[in-house]
Design a protein around this motif. Structure first.
Motif, PDB file in Angstrom:
ATOM      1  N   LYS A   1       7.663  12.212 -17.310  1.00  0.00           N
ATOM      2  CA  LYS A   1       7.862  12.505 -18.736  1.00  0.00           C
ATOM      3  C   LYS A   1       9.070  11.737 -19.280  1.00  0.00           C
ATOM      4  N   GLU A   2      10.138  11.743 -18.504  1.00  0.00           N
ATOM      5  CA  GLU A   2      11.356  11.042 -18.928  1.00  0.00           C
ATOM      6  C   GLU A   2      11.109   9.537 -19.025  1.00  0.00           C
ATOM      7  N   ARG A   3      10.360   8.985 -18.077  1.00  0.00           N
ATOM      8  CA  ARG A   3      10.045   7.547 -18.128  1.00  0.00           C
ATOM      9  C   ARG A   3       9.225   7.234 -19.376  1.00  0.00           C
ATOM     10  N   ASN A   4       8.241   8.095 -19.678  1.00  0.00           N
ATOM     11  CA  ASN A   4       7.446   7.894 -20.891  1.00  0.00           C
ATOM     12  C   ASN A   4       8.318   7.977 -22.140  1.00  0.00           C
ATOM     13  N   THR A   5       9.232   8.942 -22.130  1.00  0.00           N
ATOM     14  CA  THR A   5      10.146   9.088 -23.262  1.00  0.00           C
ATOM     15  C   THR A   5      11.004   7.836 -23.417  1.00  0.00           C
ATOM     16  N   VAL A   6      11.506   7.334 -22.291  1.00  0.00           N
ATOM     17  CA  VAL A   6      12.334   6.120 -22.322  1.00  0.00           C
ATOM     18  C   VAL A   6      11.509   4.945 -22.846  1.00  0.00           C
TER      19      VAL A   6
ATOM     20  N   ASP B   1      10.471   2.065 -29.795  1.00  0.00           N
ATOM     21  CA  ASP B   1      10.988   2.391 -31.126  1.00  0.00           C
ATOM     22  C   ASP B   1      12.238   1.581 -31.430  1.00  0.00           C
ATOM     23  N   ASN B   2      13.124   1.479 -30.434  1.00  0.00           N
ATOM     24  CA  ASN B   2      14.365   0.735 -30.632  1.00  0.00           C
ATOM     25  C   ASN B   2      14.090  -0.740 -30.896  1.00  0.00           C
ATOM     26  N   SER B   3      13.156  -1.321 -30.150  1.00  0.00           N
ATOM     27  CA  SER B   3      12.857  -2.740 -30.372  1.00  0.00           C
ATOM     28  C   SER B   3      12.217  -2.933 -31.740  1.00  0.00           C
ATOM     29  N   GLU B   4      11.371  -2.001 -32.156  1.00  0.00           N
ATOM     30  CA  GLU B   4      10.757  -2.096 -33.477  1.00  0.00           C
ATOM     31  C   GLU B   4      11.826  -1.979 -34.558  1.00  0.00           C
ATOM     32  N   LEU B   5      12.752  -1.037 -34.382  1.00  0.00           N
ATOM     33  CA  LEU B   5      13.828  -0.869 -35.360  1.00  0.00           C
ATOM     34  C   LEU B   5      14.748  -2.088 -35.377  1.00  0.00           C
ATOM     35  N   ALA B   6      14.999  -2.669 -34.208  1.00  0.00           N
ATOM     36  CA  ALA B   6      15.840  -3.870 -34.156  1.00  0.00           C
ATOM     37  C   ALA B   6      15.162  -5.009 -34.916  1.00  0.00           C
ATOM     38  N   TYR B   7      13.853  -5.144 -34.755  1.00  0.00           N
ATOM     39  CA  TYR B   7      13.114  -6.176 -35.494  1.00  0.00           C
ATOM     40  C   TYR B   7      13.202  -5.924 -36.991  1.00  0.00           C
ATOM     41  N   ARG B   8      13.033  -4.652 -37.393  1.00  0.00           N
ATOM     42  CA  ARG B   8      13.124  -4.309 -38.815  1.00  0.00           C
ATOM     43  C   ARG B   8      14.498  -4.628 -39.367  1.00  0.00           C
TER      44      ARG B   8
END
Length: 139
Positions: A42-47, A53-60
């Motif tokens: 579960k933690e790996r999936n969350t990571v 999400d972080n990479s998408e936000l960084a691109y944005r």
């Protein structure tokens, strides 16, 4: 020293209970291990989700920063054009104001020169009124 006599049956029960207890402990540890492995998944999936999400936000963020720089450049250009246009309009307005002042001066000079006898302005409205009254009285 005191010796305890333990019967064979009691000894076997004790050994079997220890074996059962060991089996129970092993089962308990296996359950805990499975639980920990599930939590780890579960933690790996969350990571992974957060990483995505972080990479998408960084691109944005990079995209929006680029857009901001473009808009700032356009804003600077617009300000320059507006400043030039304002300068042109101000110059045109001041020239028009000067033309209006000169026209008013010429008009006032023209009025004075039209109704001037020996360099003195003459007001003919009173004389015109007198002649108008005379003509009305004759009728």
């Amino acid at each position: 020293r005191a010796r305890f006599y333990v019967s064979k049956k009691t000894r076997e029960k004790l050994i079997s209970s220890i074996d059962n207890n060991a089996d129970f402990t092993t089962i308990e540890h296996s359950a805990k291990l499975r639980n920990l492995q599930e939590n780890l998944k579960k933690e790996r999936n969350t990571v992974r989700t957060f990483t995505g999400d972080n990479s998408e936000l960084a691109y944005r963020v990079k995209f929006l920063e680029g857009k901001l720089e473009t808009m700032q450049g356009e804003n600077y250009d617009i300000k320059q054009r507006l400043a030039a246009e304002k300068y042109t309009k101000d110059k045109m307005i001041s020239e028009m104001e000067l033309d209006i002042k000169q026209a008013n001066m010429k008009r006032s000079e023209h009025k004075i020169s039209e109704c001037c006898i020996n360099g003195c302005p003459v007001n003919l409205t009173e004389e015109i009124q007198i002649y108008d009254n005379i003509l009305n009285a004759m009728e």
